[in-house]
Design a protein around this motif. Structure first.
Motif, PDB file in Angstrom:
ATOM      1  N   ARG A   2      20.137  41.749  46.068  1.00 54.77           N
ATOM      2  CA  ARG A   2      21.204  41.310  46.972  1.00 54.77           C
ATOM      3  C   ARG A   2      20.993  41.947  48.339  1.00 54.77           C
ATOM      4  O   ARG A   2      20.552  43.103  48.436  1.00 54.77           O
ATOM      5  CB  ARG A   2      22.560  41.722  46.421  1.00 54.77           C
ATOM      6  CG  ARG A   2      23.011  40.862  45.254  1.00 54.77           C
ATOM      7  CD  ARG A   2      23.582  39.540  45.731  1.00 54.77           C
ATOM      8  NE  ARG A   2      23.551  38.543  44.675  1.00 54.77           N
ATOM      9  CZ  ARG A   2      23.911  37.280  44.846  1.00 54.77           C
ATOM     10  NH1 ARG A   2      24.287  36.864  46.037  1.00 54.77           N
ATOM     11  NH2 ARG A   2      23.859  36.428  43.864  1.00 54.77           N
ATOM     12  N   SER A   3      21.338  41.198  49.402  1.00 56.80           N
ATOM     13  CA  SER A   3      21.247  41.773  50.742  1.00 56.80           C
ATOM     14  C   SER A   3      22.259  42.902  50.874  1.00 56.80           C
ATOM     15  O   SER A   3      23.229  42.975  50.120  1.00 56.80           O
ATOM     16  CB  SER A   3      21.509  40.700  51.801  1.00 56.80           C
ATOM     17  OG  SER A   3      22.873  40.300  51.748  1.00 56.80           O
ATOM     18  N   ILE A   4      22.052  43.770  51.853  1.00 56.07           N
ATOM     19  CA  ILE A   4      22.933  44.917  52.007  1.00 56.07           C
ATOM     20  C   ILE A   4      24.348  44.480  52.347  1.00 56.07           C
ATOM     21  O   ILE A   4      25.326  45.075  51.889  1.00 56.07           O
ATOM     22  CB  ILE A   4      22.375  45.882  53.094  1.00 56.07           C
ATOM     23  CG1 ILE A   4      23.185  47.171  53.140  1.00 56.07           C
ATOM     24  CG2 ILE A   4      22.327  45.192  54.450  1.00 56.07           C
ATOM     25  CD1 ILE A   4      23.108  47.997  51.912  1.00 56.07           C
ATOM     26  N   GLY A  44      37.332  35.654  48.171  1.00 60.15           N
ATOM     27  CA  GLY A  44      37.678  34.322  48.662  1.00 60.15           C
ATOM     28  C   GLY A  44      37.171  34.091  50.075  1.00 60.15           C
ATOM     29  O   GLY A  44      36.612  33.024  50.386  1.00 60.15           O
ATOM     30  N   LEU A  45      37.363  35.090  50.955  1.00 61.72           N
ATOM     31  CA  LEU A  45      36.848  34.972  52.328  1.00 61.72           C
ATOM     32  C   LEU A  45      35.324  34.870  52.315  1.00 61.72           C
ATOM     33  O   LEU A  45      34.741  34.039  53.037  1.00 61.72           O
ATOM     34  CB  LEU A  45      37.275  36.198  53.147  1.00 61.72           C
ATOM     35  CG  LEU A  45      38.756  36.289  53.531  1.00 61.72           C
ATOM     36  CD1 LEU A  45      39.047  37.640  54.184  1.00 61.72           C
ATOM     37  CD2 LEU A  45      39.133  35.159  54.481  1.00 61.72           C
ATOM     38  N   LEU A  69      29.023  33.655  50.541  1.00 56.69           N
ATOM     39  CA  LEU A  69      28.714  34.077  49.186  1.00 56.69           C
ATOM     40  C   LEU A  69      28.458  32.855  48.308  1.00 56.69           C
ATOM     41  O   LEU A  69      29.225  31.890  48.342  1.00 56.69           O
ATOM     42  CB  LEU A  69      29.869  34.902  48.612  1.00 56.69           C
ATOM     43  CG  LEU A  69      29.583  35.708  47.346  1.00 56.69           C
ATOM     44  CD1 LEU A  69      28.503  36.751  47.598  1.00 56.69           C
ATOM     45  CD2 LEU A  69      30.858  36.388  46.851  1.00 56.69           C
ATOM     46  N   ASP A  70      27.356  32.887  47.515  1.00 59.07           N
ATOM     47  CA  ASP A  70      27.004  31.714  46.716  1.00 59.07           C
ATOM     48  C   ASP A  70      28.040  31.491  45.613  1.00 59.07           C
ATOM     49  O   ASP A  70      28.621  32.444  45.086  1.00 59.07           O
ATOM     50  CB  ASP A  70      25.609  31.857  46.121  1.00 59.07           C
ATOM     51  CG  ASP A  70      25.474  33.102  45.260  1.00 59.07           C
ATOM     52  OD1 ASP A  70      25.685  32.990  44.047  1.00 59.07           O
ATOM     53  OD2 ASP A  70      25.181  34.173  45.826  1.00 59.07           O
ATOM     54  N   ALA A  90      30.360  34.169  43.257  1.00 63.73           N
ATOM     55  CA  ALA A  90      31.805  34.201  43.479  1.00 63.73           C
ATOM     56  C   ALA A  90      32.554  33.910  42.183  1.00 63.73           C
ATOM     57  O   ALA A  90      33.535  34.577  41.851  1.00 63.73           O
ATOM     58  CB  ALA A  90      32.198  33.195  44.555  1.00 63.73           C
ATOM     59  N   GLN A  91      32.065  32.916  41.403  1.00 61.85           N
ATOM     60  CA  GLN A  91      32.728  32.574  40.148  1.00 61.85           C
ATOM     61  C   GLN A  91      32.637  33.715  39.142  1.00 61.85           C
ATOM     62  O   GLN A  91      33.615  34.031  38.445  1.00 61.85           O
ATOM     63  CB  GLN A  91      32.108  31.311  39.562  1.00 61.85           C
ATOM     64  CG  GLN A  91      32.811  30.778  38.324  1.00 61.85           C
ATOM     65  CD  GLN A  91      34.263  30.429  38.570  1.00 61.85           C
ATOM     66  OE1 GLN A  91      35.105  30.625  37.704  1.00 61.85           O
ATOM     67  NE2 GLN A  91      34.586  29.921  39.748  1.00 61.85           N
ATOM     68  N   LEU A  92      31.474  34.367  39.066  1.00 58.08           N
ATOM     69  CA  LEU A  92      31.314  35.494  38.157  1.00 58.08           C
ATOM     70  C   LEU A  92      32.290  36.613  38.507  1.00 58.08           C
ATOM     71  O   LEU A  92      32.963  37.172  37.620  1.00 58.08           O
ATOM     72  CB  LEU A  92      29.874  36.014  38.227  1.00 58.08           C
ATOM     73  CG  LEU A  92      29.582  37.290  37.413  1.00 58.08           C
ATOM     74  CD1 LEU A  92      29.819  37.038  35.928  1.00 58.08           C
ATOM     75  CD2 LEU A  92      28.159  37.769  37.674  1.00 58.08           C
ATOM     76  N   LEU A  93      32.414  36.930  39.802  1.00 53.56           N
ATOM     77  CA  LEU A  93      33.317  38.005  40.222  1.00 53.56           C
ATOM     78  C   LEU A  93      34.780  37.624  39.988  1.00 53.56           C
ATOM     79  O   LEU A  93      35.596  38.469  39.603  1.00 53.56           O
ATOM     80  CB  LEU A  93      33.080  38.338  41.694  1.00 53.56           C
ATOM     81  CG  LEU A  93      31.690  38.896  42.030  1.00 53.56           C
ATOM     82  CD1 LEU A  93      31.551  39.117  43.530  1.00 53.56           C
ATOM     83  CD2 LEU A  93      31.437  40.192  41.281  1.00 53.56           C
TER      84      LEU A  93
END
Length: 591
Positions: free
Chosen positions: A117-119, A358-359, A365-366, A370-373
C-alpha cells in the motif's frame, strides 16, 4: 410541479418510511437479546441496502443520508468538548490517548506496507482502524456506572483524544485527494510546498471561522434568548451548524469539519446546556440514521465470498489493537485486570472510521479495500458488547486474584507481630459493614483491634487505609492464636454465614474460656444457638432493625422522642432478657 417532481418526492418519502420501519423492527428484535441498538441499525441498513434486499438502491441518496448523520455526529462531539475538560484530563488525553493513536497507527502502517500500500493509503487506513467507538462505549460505561472508575476515566480520555484526531485525519484525506504531491515524493523533493500550502489554507479558514464565531455567537444567542422561544433557539443552533458546515465546504474543506467547529464554538458559550437539551430528541435518530447508512454500504455477498479474509482481518484488528491498549494501560498504572478490560472495550473500529473511509472511498480508495474495512468495522461494533462483558469478567477475576495474593502476604508473622504489640485488644471476625462499624466505634474510644476477613477486596481496601485487617477465616484456631486471642480483651463475631459464625464462637471459647464474645445473630433463634455455644452476648440484627424502623414511624407520627426511646428500651429489654435467660445446653448444634 411536474409529474416527475411528484414521483421523485413520493420515492423520497418511501425511502424514509423504509428506513424508519427497518430501524424500529431491528432494534426491537435485538433489544430482546440485549444487543446494542447500534448493531440493530447496522443490520437494518444491511438488510434494506444494495448488498441485502436492495429496497434502497440509490447509492447517491444513501450518501446524502450518511452526510446528514455524520454532520450531526460531529456537531454533538464538538458540543461535548471544552477546553476546561481537556485541561483537567490533559495527562491521560494527550499522554495515553496520543500514545494509543500513534502506536496503533504505526503498527497498521507497517502491516499495510507489507501488502504494497502507498504511504498515504497506509496512513489513512491506520488512522481509521486506530479509532474506537465513542457512540457504543460511552453508553456502556455510563450504564454500568464505570465512568468515575480509573478504567472509565482512561477509556474516556482515549476516546476524547480520538475525537480530536478525527479532524487532522479528515484534513489529511482532503489534501491527499486534492491532487497534491504524494507524501513519499514530497518528503524527498520541493513538491512538499503544494501540500504545505493546502494545509496553510485550511488553518487560515479554521482560524477565521473560530474568530468570527466567537465574535458573533454570544450576541446572536442573547437576542434569541430574549424571544423565550425554544423553537427559535433550536433553529438558531441548526443555523450555526449548517452555516459553518457550508462555509467550510465552500473553501474546499469538509462539512464534517465545519459541524465540529460549530459544536466546539457553541460549547464555549453559556448556552451549551440549553442547546444540548433542545437537540437531544434528534441526536439518537440521526445517529441511528448514520449507522444505518453504514449497514447499507455493506455487501452481504462480499462477506460470504471472502469470509476467511474478513474473519482473519477482524481477529487481527481486535487482537493487535486490544493488546496495544492493554500494554499502554499498564504503562499508565492500571492493574492487569483494568488494562485488559480497557483493551477489550476499545478494540473495535469506531464510527468515525466510517467517516474517514467514506471520504477516502469517494476520492481514491479502491472499492474492495473500502468494502473490507467497512465489513470489519461493522462486525467489530457487533462484537463490542460481548468483549465489554468479557473484559469486566476478566478484570474481576484477575484483580481478585492479585488482591488475594497481596492479602495473603499479610498473614503469619505480620498478624502475630501486630497482635503481640497490643495488650487488651479486640479481635473482630468479619470486616463487612457491621465489622467496619464496630471497628470505627473502637477507634473512637482509642481501643486497639485486629480483624480477620476472607474477602480479599475488603482486606486490600482496609490495608490501604492503614487498618489492622488481615486475610483469614475467623473460625480457624491457628489464625485466632496468631491474632492474640489468649490476651485479647474481647472478641466480636460479625460473619454473615451462620455455620462459620458458630464455628468461630466454638473455637474462640475453647482457646479463651473467660473471653467476652459478642456475636451478631440473624434473629432470636440464632441467638439461642450462639449463646449455647459459648457466646457472652448475642445481638439479633433483625430485632434491632425492627425497633429502629418502628421508632422512626412513631416519630413521623408525632410521638415525642423521649417516649419513643423509652418504648424501644422496654421492648429491647424484654427480648434480650428472653435470649439471655435461655438455658445453655451443651452440644447444641448451630443448625
Amino acid at each position: 410541479m411536474t409529474p416527475a417532481d411528484v414521483a421523485s418526492d413520493a420515492l423520497f418519502f418511501q425511502d424514509i418510511l423504509i428506513l424508519l420501519v427497518a430501524a424500529v423492527v431491528s432494534v426491537l428484535a435485538l433489544a430482546r437479546l440485549g444487543a446494542s441498538p447500534i448493531v440493530g441499525y447496522i443490520l437494518a441498513g444491511l438488510a434494506i441496502g444494495p448488498g441485502g434486499l436492495a429496497l434502497l438502491n440509490d447509492r447517491e441518496q444513501i450518501a446524502h443520508f450518511a452526510d446528514v448523520g455524520v454532520i450531526f455526529l460531529m456537531f454533538t462531539i464538538g458540543l461535548e468538548l471544552s477546553f476546561a475538560r481537556l485541561k483537567a484530563m490533559r495527562r491521560d488525553v494527550f499522554g495515553l490517548g496520543f500514545l494509543q493513536m500513534t502506536v496503533s497507527m504505526a503498527v497498521v502502517v507497517l502491516l499495510a506496507s507489507l501488502v504494497n500500500r502507498s504511504i498515504e493509503h497506509a496512513i489513512i487506513i491506520a488512522g481509521a482502524l486506530a479509532l474506537s467507538s465513542t457512540a457504543v462505549v460511552l453508553p456502556m460505561l455510563a450504564g454500568r456506572g464505570d465512568m468515575p472508575t480509573r478504567f472509565g476515566r482512561k477509556a474516556f480520555a482515549i476516546l476524547l483524544f480520538q475525537d480530536l484526531a478525527v479532524i487532522p485525519l479528515i484534513l489529511f484525506v482532503e489534501t491527499s485527494a486534492s491532487g497534491g504531491p504524494a507524501l513519499g515524493a514530497a518528503l524527498g523533493s520541493s513538491m512538499w510546498l503544494g501540500g504545505l500550502k493546502a494545509v496553510g489554507q485550511a488553518v487560515i479558514a479554521i482560524a477565521g471561522v473560530i474568530a468570527i464565531g466567537r465574535l458573533l455567537l454570544r450576541p446572536l444567542f442573547r437576542a434569541v434568548a430574549r424571544t423565550r422561544s425554544d423553537v427559535v433557539f433550536t433553529a438558531a443552533a441548526f443555523l450555526i451548524l449548517f452555516g459553518i458546515a457550508s462555509a467550510m465546504e465552500s473553501v474546499g474543506l469538509s462539512m464534517e469539519l465545519g459541524a465540529f467547529l460549530a459544536g466546539l464554538l457553541i460549547a464555549e458559550t453559556e448556552y451549551r446546556e440549553v442547546i444540548q437539551r433542545d437537540i437531544e430528541p434528534y441526536q439518537g435518530l440521526l445517529l441511528g440514521l448514520f449507522f444505518m447508512t453504514v449497514g447499507m454500504n455493506l455487501d452481504a455477498h462480499y462477506v460470504v465470498d471472502h469470509v476467511a479474509l474478513v474473519v482473519g482481518v477482524l481477529v487481527i484488528v481486535v487482537v493487535v489493537k486490544g493488546a496495544i491498549i492493554t500494554l499502554l494501560g499498564r504503562l499508565f498504572r492500571l492493574t492487569l485486570g483494568e488494562a485488559l478490560r480497557l483493551g477489550l472495550s476499545l478494540a473495535q473500529v469506531g464510527e468515525f472510521a466510517f467517516v474517514i473511509m467514506g471520504l477516502a472511498a469517494r476520492k481514491f480508495l479502491d472499492p474492495d479495500m473500502a468494502q473490507l474495512l467497512y465489513v470489519v468495522g461493522g462486525l467489530s461494533l457487533a462484537v463490542t458488547p460481548a468483549l465489554f462483558l468479557l473484559g469486566e469478567r476478566w478484570q474481576k477475576k484477575l484483580d481478585r486474584r492479585s488482591r488475594e495474593t497481596a492479602a495473603r502476604e499479610r498473614l503469619g508473622p505480620d498478624l502475630e507481630t501486630t497482635a503481640s504489640r497490643s495488650e487488651g485488644h479486640v479481635v473482630i471476625a468479619g470486616f463487612g459493614r457491621v465489622g467496619h462499624t464496630v471497628a470505627a466505634l473502637l477507634e473512637r474510644h482509642k481501643l486497639d483491634f485486629v480483624a480477620l476477613d476472607t474477602n480479599p477486596d475488603r482486606v486490600a481496601d482496609a490495608i490501604e487505609r492503614g487498618l489492622s485487617v488481615f486475610y483469614g477465616d475467623g473460625s480457624r484456631r491457628d489464625l485466632l492464636k496468631s491474632a492474640g486471642i489468649a490476651h485479647a480483651a474481647a472478641m466480636v463475631v460479625t460473619i454473615d454465614d451462620p455455620v462459620v459464625t458458630a464455628a468461630s464462637v466454638r473455637a474462640a471459647r475453647e482457646l479463651a474460656p473467660d473471653l467476652p464474645i459478642v456475636v451478631r445473630a440473624h434473629d432470636a433463634g440464632h441467638c439461642h444457638v450462639l449463646m449455647a455455644l459459648g457466646a457472652t452476648a448475642s445481638v439479633p440484627e433483625t430485632l434491632e432493625a425492627s425497633l429502629q424502623l418502628g421508632g422512626r414511624v412513631l416519630e413521623a407520627l408525632g410521638t415525642p422522642a423521649e417516649v419513643v426511646n423509652d418504648s424501644i428500651s422496654d421492648l429491647r429489654a424484654d427480648d434480650y432478657a428472653q435470649v439471655m435467660t435461655v438455658e445453655q445446653e451443651p452440644g447444641i448444634s448451630p443448625g
